[in-house]
Structures are given as structure tokens and as C-alpha cells.
Design a protein around this motif. Structure first.
Motif, PDB file in Angstrom:
ATOM      1  N   LYS A 161       0.867  -1.179   0.000  1.00  0.00           N
ATOM      2  CA  LYS A 161       0.000   0.000   0.000  1.00  0.00           C
ATOM      3  C   LYS A 161       0.901   1.225   0.000  1.00  0.00           C
ATOM      4  CE  LYS A 161      -3.499   2.437   2.644  1.00  0.00           C
ATOM      5  NZ  LYS A 161      -4.324   2.447   3.865  1.00  0.00           N
ATOM      6  N   SER A 162       0.817   2.013  -1.072  1.00  0.00           N
ATOM      7  CA  SER A 162       1.676   3.198  -1.171  1.00  0.00           C
ATOM      8  C   SER A 162       1.125   4.161  -2.209  1.00  0.00           C
ATOM      9  CB  SER A 162       3.101   2.779  -1.563  1.00  0.00           C
ATOM     10  OG  SER A 162       3.942   3.900  -1.636  1.00  0.00           O
ATOM     11  N   LYS A 163       1.233   5.427  -1.920  1.00  0.00           N
ATOM     12  CA  LYS A 163       0.885   6.495  -2.853  1.00  0.00           C
ATOM     13  C   LYS A 163      -0.507   6.331  -3.454  1.00  0.00           C
ATOM     14  CE  LYS A 163       5.623   7.616  -3.913  1.00  0.00           C
ATOM     15  NZ  LYS A 163       5.884   8.938  -3.467  1.00  0.00           N
ATOM     16  N   GLY A 164      -1.487   5.993  -2.598  1.00  0.00           N
ATOM     17  CA  GLY A 164      -2.863   5.872  -3.041  1.00  0.00           C
ATOM     18  C   GLY A 164      -3.169   4.622  -3.848  1.00  0.00           C
ATOM     19  N   LEU A 165      -2.274   3.641  -3.790  1.00  0.00           N
ATOM     20  CA  LEU A 165      -2.431   2.416  -4.576  1.00  0.00           C
ATOM     21  C   LEU A 165      -2.237   1.172  -3.730  1.00  0.00           C
ATOM     22  CD1 LEU A 165      -0.145   3.344  -7.614  1.00  0.00           C
ATOM     23  CD2 LEU A 165      -2.640   3.172  -7.685  1.00  0.00           C
ATOM     24  N   ASP A 214      13.960  -2.869 -10.503  1.00  0.00           N
ATOM     25  CA  ASP A 214      14.360  -1.540 -10.971  1.00  0.00           C
ATOM     26  C   ASP A 214      13.250  -0.786 -11.682  1.00  0.00           C
ATOM     27  OD1 ASP A 214      17.011  -1.611  -9.972  1.00  0.00           O
ATOM     28  OD2 ASP A 214      17.594  -2.922 -11.621  1.00  0.00           O
ATOM     29  N   LEU A 215      12.039  -1.307 -11.617  1.00  0.00           N
ATOM     30  CA  LEU A 215      10.915  -0.638 -12.270  1.00  0.00           C
ATOM     31  C   LEU A 215      10.217   0.309 -11.303  1.00  0.00           C
ATOM     32  CD1 LEU A 215       9.328  -3.642 -14.218  1.00  0.00           C
ATOM     33  CD2 LEU A 215      10.976  -1.947 -15.047  1.00  0.00           C
ATOM     34  N   ASN A 216       9.616   1.354 -11.863  1.00  0.00           N
ATOM     35  CA  ASN A 216       8.837   2.296 -11.074  1.00  0.00           C
ATOM     36  C   ASN A 216       7.491   1.638 -10.776  1.00  0.00           C
ATOM     37  OD1 ASN A 216       7.373   4.392 -10.002  1.00  0.00           O
ATOM     38  ND2 ASN A 216       7.920   5.853 -11.600  1.00  0.00           N
ATOM     39  N   LEU A 217       7.209   1.343  -9.529  1.00  0.00           N
ATOM     40  CA  LEU A 217       6.017   0.577  -9.158  1.00  0.00           C
ATOM     41  C   LEU A 217       4.708   1.248  -9.563  1.00  0.00           C
ATOM     42  CD1 LEU A 217       7.087  -0.799  -5.660  1.00  0.00           C
ATOM     43  CD2 LEU A 217       7.243  -1.925  -7.872  1.00  0.00           C
ATOM     44  N   PRO A 218       4.493   2.536  -9.283  1.00  0.00           N
ATOM     45  CA  PRO A 218       3.170   3.102  -9.558  1.00  0.00           C
ATOM     46  C   PRO A 218       2.884   3.441 -11.020  1.00  0.00           C
ATOM     47  CG  PRO A 218       4.360   4.451  -7.945  1.00  0.00           C
ATOM     48  CD  PRO A 218       5.308   3.433  -8.468  1.00  0.00           C
ATOM     49  N   LYS A 270      -6.253   1.475  -7.493  1.00  0.00           N
ATOM     50  CA  LYS A 270      -6.334   2.752  -6.781  1.00  0.00           C
ATOM     51  C   LYS A 270      -7.146   2.553  -5.501  1.00  0.00           C
ATOM     52  CE  LYS A 270      -6.211   5.661 -10.869  1.00  0.00           C
ATOM     53  NZ  LYS A 270      -6.991   6.593 -11.714  1.00  0.00           N
ATOM     54  N   LEU A 271      -6.635   3.060  -4.399  1.00  0.00           N
ATOM     55  CA  LEU A 271      -7.367   2.953  -3.129  1.00  0.00           C
ATOM     56  C   LEU A 271      -8.733   3.625  -3.233  1.00  0.00           C
ATOM     57  CD1 LEU A 271      -4.500   3.578  -0.548  1.00  0.00           C
ATOM     58  CD2 LEU A 271      -5.536   1.399  -1.185  1.00  0.00           C
TER      59      LEU A 271
END
Length: 161
Positions: A32-36, A86-90, A105-106
């Protein structure tokens, strides 16, 4: 934000299994991070060891979880996590790298309901019931909470914005 940049705490992630197509399964590290809710496949098919013939025993042995079954991280394999390290998760690149990965999305989550009942077919694998996530477009995902984790806590974690 990359996986290696996240400090995993009890309040930002969990490890769960999801059944699909009736008997198949896959294991996820869900963050759970950055609204996701970010779901990263952490293992493929998992089985209970056994079988009457040598081939079946060999196959199920290769798919069985070894080690401390109460430790949720025992259910994850590094080879899956290394593929997205190494990928950007969001930004969606983890879904492009593996269609099993997901982003929810939360704000799209209507509910996260904890069911303490054990999931049929889990054999000797300890789990704390299931958490079913429903989105406003009526999609549902049921996650089996593996090892020594609290399904009730995870349902609360998901619904707390």
C-alpha cells in the motif's frame, strides 16, 4: 518509487495467495503506497507435497513451500521480485513486465472484508482466512492471508485511506 526504496512495515504490505481458474494459484507481495495497492507476483503455482507415484512426488516437491510456513516471506521467491526491482512501481511498468502484477487505486476500493474461515485446499499451509476486495465497478479479488499475518488488520489497512 522502486521496490528496493520501500521499507516494508506491518502497516504497508502483506503477502497473500489468490486462486484463479479454480485450482491454480499465485502468491503476491501487496504494498500500500501512494494511493495504490501494488500487487507484485512473488511466486507461481504452489502445491502440497505428495502423490502416489515418483513423478507426482517430484513435481509437487518442486512446487511446495519449504522453510518456516508461519513466515509469510517463505512464500515469496526472489526470482519474481528481481524482475521488477528496478521498475517504477506506480507507473504501470510492473504490469507491462508481468500481466499478473496489478495496481488498484485505493479510491476505487469499495470494501475489504475479512473472512476468518480457512480456504479449502490450503493443506498444511497456515493462513488467517481471506480478505475480499471489492471495487466500485464490482470487481472482486479474494486474497488468502498466508503465514502469521492478521487478515483483520489487513482488511483495515486496505480500507484506511
Amino acid at each position: 518509487m522502486k521496490l528496493k526504496d520501500i521499507e516494508l512495515t506491518v502497516d504497508n504490505h502483506f503477502v497473500a495467495m489468490e486462486y484463479y481458474y479454480l485450482i491454480l494459484n499465485r502468491t503476491f507481495l501487496v504494498i500500500k503506497s501512494k494511493g495504490l495497492l501494488i500487487g507484485i507476483q512473488g511466486n507461481g503455482l504452489v502445491s502440497v507435497e505428495g502423490g502416489k507415484d515418483i513423478l507426482t512426488r517430484e513435481i509437487t516437491s518442486n512446487m511446495a513451500i519449504k522453510g518456516d510456513l508461519t513466515n509469510p516471506y517463505s512464500y515469496l521467491k526472489n526470482k519474481y521480485l528481481e524482475k521488477i526491482a528496478d521498475l517504477n512501481l506506480p507507473d504501470g511498468s510492473i504490469v507491462e513486465a508481468n500481466k499478473t502484477n496489478f495496481l488498484i487505486k485505493l479510491s476505487d476500493i469499495k470494501s475489504a472484508i475479512y473472512n476468518p474461515s480457512k480456504k479449502f485446499g490450503m493443506g498444511p499451509y497456515p493462513h488467517d482466512g481471506r480478505v475480499t476486495i471489492e471495487t466500485y465497478d464490482n470487481n472482486k479479488r479474494e486474497f488468502i492471508i498466508l503465514g502469521n499475518q492478521s487478515g483483520e488488520h489487513i482488511a483495515h489497512l486496505i480500507t484506511t485511506k
